[in-house]
Design an enzyme around this catalytic site. Structure first.
Site, PDB file in Angstrom:
ATOM      1  N   GLU A  92       0.612  -1.366   0.234  1.00 37.74           N
ATOM      2  CA  GLU A  92       0.319  -0.311   0.478  1.00 37.74           C
ATOM      3  C   GLU A  92       0.587   1.207   0.116  1.00 37.74           C
ATOM      4  O   GLU A  92       1.908   1.589   0.355  1.00 37.74           O
ATOM      5  CB  GLU A  92      -0.948  -0.296   0.816  1.00 37.74           C
ATOM      6  CG  GLU A  92      -0.047   0.374   2.464  1.00 37.74           C
ATOM      7  CD  GLU A  92      -0.712  -0.148   3.848  1.00 37.74           C
ATOM      8  OE1 GLU A  92      -2.151  -0.184   3.426  1.00 37.74           O
ATOM      9  OE2 GLU A  92      -0.423   0.319   4.897  1.00 37.74           O
ATOM     10  N   CYS A 105       3.485   7.859   0.885  1.00 41.79           N
ATOM     11  CA  CYS A 105       3.972   7.297   1.671  1.00 41.79           C
ATOM     12  C   CYS A 105       4.067   6.358   1.405  1.00 41.79           C
ATOM     13  O   CYS A 105       2.851   5.500   0.898  1.00 41.79           O
ATOM     14  CB  CYS A 105       3.425   7.526   3.138  1.00 41.79           C
ATOM     15  SG  CYS A 105       3.537   6.272   4.221  1.00 41.79           S
ATOM     16  N   CYS A 112       6.308  -7.231   7.742  1.00 39.75           N
ATOM     17  CA  CYS A 112       7.288  -6.373   8.194  1.00 39.75           C
ATOM     18  C   CYS A 112       7.597  -7.967   9.211  1.00 39.75           C
ATOM     19  O   CYS A 112       7.029  -8.317   9.731  1.00 39.75           O
ATOM     20  CB  CYS A 112       7.284  -5.396   9.151  1.00 39.75           C
ATOM     21  SG  CYS A 112       8.628  -4.459   9.661  1.00 39.75           S
ATOM     22  N   CYS A 116       7.100  -4.967  16.170  1.00 39.32           N
ATOM     23  CA  CYS A 116       6.639  -4.537  16.728  1.00 39.32           C
ATOM     24  C   CYS A 116       5.000  -4.470  17.080  1.00 39.32           C
ATOM     25  O   CYS A 116       4.299  -4.280  16.388  1.00 39.32           O
ATOM     26  CB  CYS A 116       7.016  -2.870  15.958  1.00 39.32           C
ATOM     27  SG  CYS A 116       8.310  -2.086  15.633  1.00 39.32           S
ATOM     28  N   CYS A 119       1.961  -2.675  16.107  1.00 40.51           N
ATOM     29  CA  CYS A 119       1.723  -1.508  14.607  1.00 40.51           C
ATOM     30  C   CYS A 119       1.121  -3.237  13.977  1.00 40.51           C
ATOM     31  O   CYS A 119       1.291  -4.375  13.867  1.00 40.51           O
ATOM     32  CB  CYS A 119       3.436  -1.986  13.930  1.00 40.51           C
ATOM     33  SG  CYS A 119       3.338  -1.705  12.226  1.00 40.51           S
ATOM     34  N   CYS A 351      -0.061   2.882   8.901  1.00 40.10           N
ATOM     35  CA  CYS A 351       1.616   1.738   8.671  1.00 40.10           C
ATOM     36  C   CYS A 351       0.541   0.506   8.589  1.00 40.10           C
ATOM     37  O   CYS A 351      -0.025   0.045   9.956  1.00 40.10           O
ATOM     38  CB  CYS A 351       2.075   1.995   9.797  1.00 40.10           C
ATOM     39  SG  CYS A 351       3.330   0.789   9.437  1.00 40.10           S
TER      40      CYS A 351
HETATM   41  N1  SAH Z   1       9.485   0.476   9.282  1.00 45.38           N
HETATM   42  C1  SAH Z   1       9.382   2.525   9.643  1.00 45.38           C
HETATM   43  C2  SAH Z   1       8.874   2.499   8.745  1.00 45.38           C
HETATM   44  C3  SAH Z   1       6.971   2.205   8.791  1.00 45.38           C
HETATM   45  S1  SAH Z   1       6.049   2.404  10.070  1.00 45.38           S
HETATM   46  C4  SAH Z   1       9.052   2.469  10.800  1.00 45.38           C
HETATM   47  O1  SAH Z   1       9.027   1.489  11.717  1.00 45.38           O
HETATM   48  O2  SAH Z   1       9.951   3.558  11.265  1.00 45.38           O
HETATM   49  C5  SAH Z   1       5.596   4.049   9.818  1.00 45.38           C
HETATM   50  C6  SAH Z   1       5.346   4.779  11.512  1.00 45.38           C
HETATM   51  O3  SAH Z   1       4.125   4.458  12.157  1.00 45.38           O
HETATM   52  C7  SAH Z   1       6.652   4.123  12.713  1.00 45.38           C
HETATM   53  O4  SAH Z   1       6.935   4.958  13.659  1.00 45.38           O
HETATM   54  C8  SAH Z   1       5.408   3.941  13.434  1.00 45.38           C
HETATM   55  O5  SAH Z   1       6.096   3.785  14.949  1.00 45.38           O
HETATM   56  C9  SAH Z   1       4.402   4.235  13.376  1.00 45.38           C
HETATM   57  N2  SAH Z   1       2.954   3.525  13.448  1.00 45.38           N
HETATM   58  C10 SAH Z   1       2.563   2.255  13.527  1.00 45.38           C
HETATM   59  N3  SAH Z   1       1.375   1.774  14.249  1.00 45.38           N
HETATM   60  C11 SAH Z   1       1.167   2.506  14.567  1.00 45.38           C
HETATM   61  C12 SAH Z   1      -1.228   2.768  14.672  1.00 45.38           C
HETATM   62  N4  SAH Z   1      -1.567   1.471  15.143  1.00 45.38           N
HETATM   63  N5  SAH Z   1      -1.099   4.074  15.860  1.00 45.38           N
HETATM   64  C13 SAH Z   1      -0.219   5.782  15.193  1.00 45.38           C
HETATM   65  N6  SAH Z   1       1.602   5.094  14.570  1.00 45.38           N
HETATM   66  C14 SAH Z   1       1.904   3.710  14.226  1.00 45.38           C
HETATM   67 FE1  SF4 Z   2       8.057  -2.386  11.490  1.00 45.47          FE
HETATM   68 FE2  SF4 Z   2       5.467  -1.054  12.167  1.00 45.47          FE
HETATM   69 FE3  SF4 Z   2       7.597  -1.597  13.345  1.00 45.47          FE
HETATM   70 FE4  SF4 Z   2       7.885  -0.502  11.297  1.00 45.47          FE
HETATM   71  S1  SF4 Z   2       6.274  -0.085  13.266  1.00 45.47           S
HETATM   72  S2  SF4 Z   2       9.131  -1.902  12.425  1.00 45.47           S
HETATM   73  S3  SF4 Z   2       6.591  -1.277  10.008  1.00 45.47           S
HETATM   74  S4  SF4 Z   2       6.451  -3.220  12.630  1.00 45.47           S
END
Ligand code: SAH
Ligand code: SF4
Length: 364
Positions: A92, A105, A112, A116, A119, A351
């Site tokens: 996406e 974006c 991934c 985390c 996420c 994300c």
């Molecule tokens: N993997 C990379 C880039 C993609 S994630 C990274 O982690 O930086 C992009 C951003 O979305 C990250 O800062 C992550 O902390 C945030 N993110 C993920 N899930 C989220 C959620 N449910 N609400 C708000 N931000 C979120």
């Molecule tokens: Fe992967 Fe989501 Fe963690 Fe970014 S925030 S590294 S996309 S699991």
């Protein structure tokens, strides 16, 4: 015999291909221009080539395209695109318009592996890395899709101009979609060279966001164009960060922030620290104070992102008051801090969320 996908070739590979085909070297420049500036979707689009040349190239080569599966527009104007790749995997991209900026974006992986906890992409696991052209193609495809048809017939805008003037320009690119860019560093770096070198986007307008693979951050300036760096910090103690982001067990805060401190930032540039605020986990005034001391000595700005909740999420979004208090403490500590409302909440534009939902709805 499988056709050679010209979009998948690097500039050097395209040069060799043209040479090996006995074609003059200026054909490379023309092809690069048609693929990366005029966004040709098919060899037949390259009207600068004679019919014979197009025919002979079409026999052996092709230009791949992402297939648009779904497009959603949020109430706030944020648009989300779900694309299918050649092996039917999906990714996406999210388009956010904000005054004079049009930011795309983009994703760097299918899923991934970083896991985390907060996420949705992390919950999908890693399917595969994106190849350089699949990363770049998100910009090309969205640019084509948002091409305003009315301008195509506009007497002033089209008169005497080349095809590329018909496109509404994406002004900024952020690698903040699905995936961890530095876990696919080689392909991401190749894509960044194509975006800056061939599509002529300034590296200042590109931001790479990482969960904090410190060793790769250190190696980046030697290999990649000098794009902006964003770190998903999300915690101020190793204990909480270990719990939220498993990568912290390999590169704890000290190592990560050490790599940031040593990063050769160009003059007047800052590292962005993203901080997803999770109620009662990392949103206390003590966290804000610790954040101030952690960032000492790093030219930085902080983006506070209140958690974007989804079905069955194990976290909650803090109330507005604690978000404002958190910001206020940072500001008083001379840290530039912004509150980022998650764009496109009603279409799950954070994300990995559209893909996750698309999967659920289509498996019913
Ligand atoms: N993997 C990379 C880039 C993609 S994630 C990274 O982690 O930086 C992009 C951003 O979305 C990250 O800062 C992550 O902390 C945030 N993110 C993920 N899930 C989220 C959620 N449910 N609400 C708000 N931000 C979120
Ligand atoms: Fe992967 Fe989501 Fe963690 Fe970014 S925030 S590294 S996309 S699991």
């Amino acid at each position: 015999m499988e056709k050679i996908n010209l979009k998948a070739l690097s500039k050097q590979e395209l040069e060799s291909f043209i040479r090996d085909s006995g074609l003059p070297s200026f054909r490379t420049r023309q092809l690069l221009n048609w693929i990366y500036v005029k966004y040709a979707q098919d060899i037949q689009d390259i009207t600068e080539f004679s019919k014979e040349l197009r025919e002979s190239l079409s026999e052996r080569t092709c230009i791949s395209n992402l297939k648009l599966l779904d497009r959603q527009t949020s109430k706030d104007g944020t648009e989300k695109f779900l694309f299918e790749l050649e092996d039917r995997e999906t990714i996406e991209s999210v388009l956010i318009s904000d005054n004079e900026r049009l930011t795309l974006c983009i994703s760097s992986q299918v899923g991934c592996a970083m896991g985390c906890r907060f996420c949705l992409t992390g919950k999908l696991g890693l399917k595969r890395n994106l190849r350089p052209h699949e990363i770049v193609d998100q910009i090309i495809s969205v640019s084509r899709i948002i091409k305003p048809p009315v301008i195509a017939h506009h007497p002033i805008l089209t008169k005497g101009r080349s095809g590329d003037s018909l496109y509404k320009k994406i002004t900024n690119v952020v690698l903040m979609g699905m995936g961890e860019p530095l876990a696919n560093a080689e392909n991401v770096v190749d894509a960044l060279w194509r975006i800056t070198g061939l599509m002529k986007m300034s590296p200042r307008r590109i931001t790479l966001s990482t969960s904090g693979i410190a060793a790769k951050i250190t190696g980046l300036p030697k290999k990649a164009p000098m794009v902006n760096l964003a770190i998903s910090l999300n915690a101020t103690t190793d204990e909480v960060r270990d719990y939220l982001m498993p990568i912290n067990r390999i590169y704890p805060l000290k190592k990560l922030l050490g790599a940031c401190r040593r990063f050769p930032l160009p003059a007047r540039r800052k590292i962005t620290f993203e901080y997803v605020l999770l109620k009662d986990i990392n949103d206390t005034p003590e966290d804000a104070k610790r954040l101030i001391s952690l960032l000492k000595g790093i030219p930085s700005k902080v983006n506070l992102i209140p958690f974007n909740a989804y079905d069955r999420a194990e976290f909650q979004r803090p109330d507005d008051e604690s978000v404002l208090t958190f910001q206020d403490i940072l500001t008083k500590g001379h840290i530039l801090a912004f509150i980022r409302k998650s764009a496109g909440q009603d279409i799950l534009a954070a994300c990995g969320q559209l893909k996750a939902r698309y999967k659920i709805e289509n498996s019913k």
